[in-house]
Design an enzyme around this catalytic site. Structure first.
Site, PDB file in Angstrom:
ATOM      1  N   HIS A   1     -10.236 -41.311 -36.098  1.00  0.00           N
ATOM      2  CA  HIS A   1     -11.527 -40.992 -36.707  1.00  0.00           C
ATOM      3  C   HIS A   1     -11.581 -39.506 -37.086  1.00  0.00           C
ATOM      4  O   HIS A   1     -11.186 -38.651 -36.296  1.00  0.00           O
ATOM      5  CB  HIS A   1     -12.645 -41.315 -35.714  1.00  0.00           C
ATOM      6  CG  HIS A   1     -13.978 -41.459 -36.359  1.00  0.00           C
ATOM      7  ND1 HIS A   1     -14.684 -40.385 -36.830  1.00  0.00           N
ATOM      8  CD2 HIS A   1     -14.744 -42.543 -36.605  1.00  0.00           C
ATOM      9  CE1 HIS A   1     -15.831 -40.814 -37.349  1.00  0.00           C
ATOM     10  NE2 HIS A   1     -15.894 -42.121 -37.226  1.00  0.00           N
TER      11      HIS A   1
ATOM     12  N   GLY B   1     -23.082 -19.093 -35.187  1.00  0.00           N
ATOM     13  CA  GLY B   1     -21.862 -18.885 -34.412  1.00  0.00           C
ATOM     14  C   GLY B   1     -20.750 -18.233 -35.199  1.00  0.00           C
ATOM     15  O   GLY B   1     -20.901 -17.914 -36.384  1.00  0.00           O
ATOM     16  N   PRO B   2     -19.600 -18.039 -34.529  1.00  0.00           N
ATOM     17  CA  PRO B   2     -18.490 -17.266 -35.085  1.00  0.00           C
ATOM     18  C   PRO B   2     -17.753 -18.007 -36.193  1.00  0.00           C
ATOM     19  O   PRO B   2     -17.737 -19.235 -36.220  1.00  0.00           O
ATOM     20  CB  PRO B   2     -17.569 -17.091 -33.870  1.00  0.00           C
ATOM     21  CG  PRO B   2     -17.842 -18.289 -33.011  1.00  0.00           C
ATOM     22  CD  PRO B   2     -19.303 -18.572 -33.176  1.00  0.00           C
ATOM     23  N   SER B   3     -17.123 -17.243 -37.103  1.00  0.00           N
ATOM     24  CA  SER B   3     -16.291 -17.848 -38.143  1.00  0.00           C
ATOM     25  C   SER B   3     -14.868 -17.992 -37.631  1.00  0.00           C
ATOM     26  O   SER B   3     -13.895 -17.577 -38.258  1.00  0.00           O
ATOM     27  CB  SER B   3     -16.332 -16.986 -39.408  1.00  0.00           C
ATOM     28  OG  SER B   3     -17.554 -17.187 -40.077  1.00  0.00           O
TER      29      SER B   3
ATOM     30  N   LYS C   1     -11.268 -23.672 -28.864  1.00  0.00           N
ATOM     31  CA  LYS C   1     -10.566 -24.936 -28.603  1.00  0.00           C
ATOM     32  C   LYS C   1     -11.496 -26.151 -28.623  1.00  0.00           C
ATOM     33  O   LYS C   1     -11.053 -27.280 -28.745  1.00  0.00           O
ATOM     34  CB  LYS C   1      -9.842 -24.849 -27.254  1.00  0.00           C
ATOM     35  CG  LYS C   1      -8.571 -24.014 -27.351  1.00  0.00           C
ATOM     36  CD  LYS C   1      -7.783 -24.056 -26.075  1.00  0.00           C
ATOM     37  CE  LYS C   1      -6.502 -23.207 -26.150  1.00  0.00           C
ATOM     38  NZ  LYS C   1      -5.539 -23.725 -27.164  1.00  0.00           N
ATOM     39  N   ALA C   2     -12.835 -25.890 -28.502  1.00  0.00           N
ATOM     40  CA  ALA C   2     -13.807 -26.985 -28.593  1.00  0.00           C
ATOM     41  C   ALA C   2     -14.126 -27.310 -30.047  1.00  0.00           C
ATOM     42  O   ALA C   2     -14.900 -28.218 -30.334  1.00  0.00           O
ATOM     43  CB  ALA C   2     -15.092 -26.623 -27.847  1.00  0.00           C
ATOM     44  N   GLY C   3     -13.554 -26.572 -31.001  1.00  0.00           N
ATOM     45  CA  GLY C   3     -13.806 -26.824 -32.418  1.00  0.00           C
ATOM     46  C   GLY C   3     -15.217 -26.455 -32.836  1.00  0.00           C
ATOM     47  O   GLY C   3     -15.840 -25.573 -32.245  1.00  0.00           O
TER      48      GLY C   3
END
Lengths: 298, 298
Positions: free
Chosen positions: A81, A163-165, A169-171
């Site tokens: 998916h 949030g950051p660009s 690891k959590a995507g």
């Protein structure tokens, strides 16, 4: 009382201990009820359906995202998916006593909190989208986690809403608001699938039909089926769709044998139908329903 | 969750302090909610509508009867409405998740407790009646408090179901179970009241119509009205009645403009209509309704 449905999709459909911990975290964090959860090992994905008061679904959502970020490493994740994050997508859906606008506010607030407190880039989609090209989830997920890793840094169009660009690891997580989707099938007393296919084409948005109807005909047994997704039952009511299918079918000498709701449905969608057919118009108020009155008094 | 409606009728519609004490006693005794209370000074009568879980309505009923017996002396009571006791009549009405048989059991248990603990003679009526002549409330109330005072002692047919064959100052109380009554009006786009009167006659039980329909035509403005009491919406569903009125009206070239529920209605009566018209038959289950699912989980 207002009720919201939250349908977080997590990128874990195989490790039972991780699945259990995500579900437990959401249960612990709120009074909202988990009414369904499906883990798919092939998709390597967990889809949870939570219903509760708006703030309670918000709390459950945050707890789920936080736990998934701790336990899922997207660099290790594989599955059929499409996905961009440990928590991939989280829609807020109005069930009763709440508008899509209020759900949009919840979505924006959750996205900001997730980015601020967990350092995860978040994108707003569907009714909560800040740009037209982000209404469609597929555009946001383009290239998936692996592709977004680079694009988020280099392509200004892929900059997150909060949030950051840069992907941890959590995507990234896609959060938004959409209307309740009713999966609805209408059966016709014929085995001629062409009739179902023609009606399926005629009533859908793509071909000039109802704005919030996606439909197709299928050769089910013993009778053919017009299968549809009603993506906004408030604007495209079930009764209007059923009566239109009835008229279209009549043209071929065919009648509706029965209809089928696949999965869940908000009670309001059925009350809309009762009011339509019973012609409960200006002299009617839903607070005359005993059960609604009790809920209002709480 | 099961819900019962209890509609105790008290013989006090004038003294506000007495009314307040009866209401307070019922509130204090249970978690059931008082959704309506109407005191009528001419009738000298208080009609209370309470909704809650079965045992909670039972507790509220007993508390109301006990308090009314302490505060109302039937030898002093005068009013236009027929009555036999301080608490005159108490029907248990199934709303959802409970059968008329279970409501009958509640009624019998309450009647016994009232007689045993308060020394008040009790009569069982409607679905709870132990004899056919007691199904009709009017038969039990014949002669009212004043007449029953003598008759209860001398006439074996007037012997109560529970308690002494002698009236205390609180009189007797009639307790029973009946189906929910829906007061329902259908408007026709004509000012010819004869059409409404004819349809009102044709669809009612008395004239060969529906078993649980009492109906009449009225000359309301601008459109005439077929006014009805549906005394059992499970056996005589609203949709069947509406479609029959529609057909009857068509005979005179007249259409339904709208319909009207007068007072409260259980959500199940509207869900019945939605299922009827949408043809939700064998492939459908009410636990697919989100709100029902939540209630089941509690």
């Amino acid at each position: 009382m207002a009720l919201v449905e939250l349908v977080p999709n997590f990128s874990e459909g195989r490790r039972q201990d991780v699945i259990d911990k995500i579900l437990a975290a959401m249960k612990e964090a709120s009074t909202a009820k988990i009414i369904d959860s499906r883990a798919d090992p092939d998709h390597n994905r967990l889809v949870v359906t939570i219903v509760g008061e708006p703030e309670e679904t918000f709390k459950a959502g945050f707890a789920g995202i936080k736990t998934a970020a701790e336990l899922i490493d997207m660099d290790e994740h594989q599955g059929e998916h499409p996905r961009v994050g440990a928590t991939d997508v989280v829609p807020f859906v109005p069930v009763t006593g709440i508008t899509i606008e209020e759900c949009t506010e919840l979505a924006k607030r959750l996205a900001k909190k997730v980015s601020d407190e967990l350092g995860i880039p978040t994108y707003l989609y569907e009714a909560a989208a800040t740009r037209p090209d982000r209404e469609n989830l597929a555009n946001i997920r383009k290239g998936q986690y692996e592709g977004l890793k680079e694009a988020i840094k280099t392509d200004p169009d892929r900059k997150p809403d909060f949030g950051p660009s840069e992907l941890p690891k959590a995507g990234a997580t896609v959060i938004g608001a959409r209307e309740f989707l009713i999966a609805y099938n209408i059966y016709l007393n014929t085995d001629d699938v062409e009739i179902a296919k023609t009606i399926g084409r005629n009533i859908r948005h793509k071909n000039g039909g109802f704005a919030y109807c996606k439909s197709m005909g299928f050769a089910t047994k013993p009778y053919v089926q017009v299968s549809m997704n009603l993506t906004n039952y408030k604007e495209t009511p079930m009764a209007m769709v059923v009566e239109t299918v009835r008229n279209e079918a009549r043209r071929y000498g065919v009648a509706i044998t029965e209809t089928e709701v696949y999965g869940m449905i908000p009670v309001d969608a059925l009350l809309d139908a009762a009011e339509y057919y019973l012609q409960l118009n200006g002299k009617w108020n839903r607070s005359q329903i005993i059960e609604k009155k009790l809920t209002e008094m709480e």
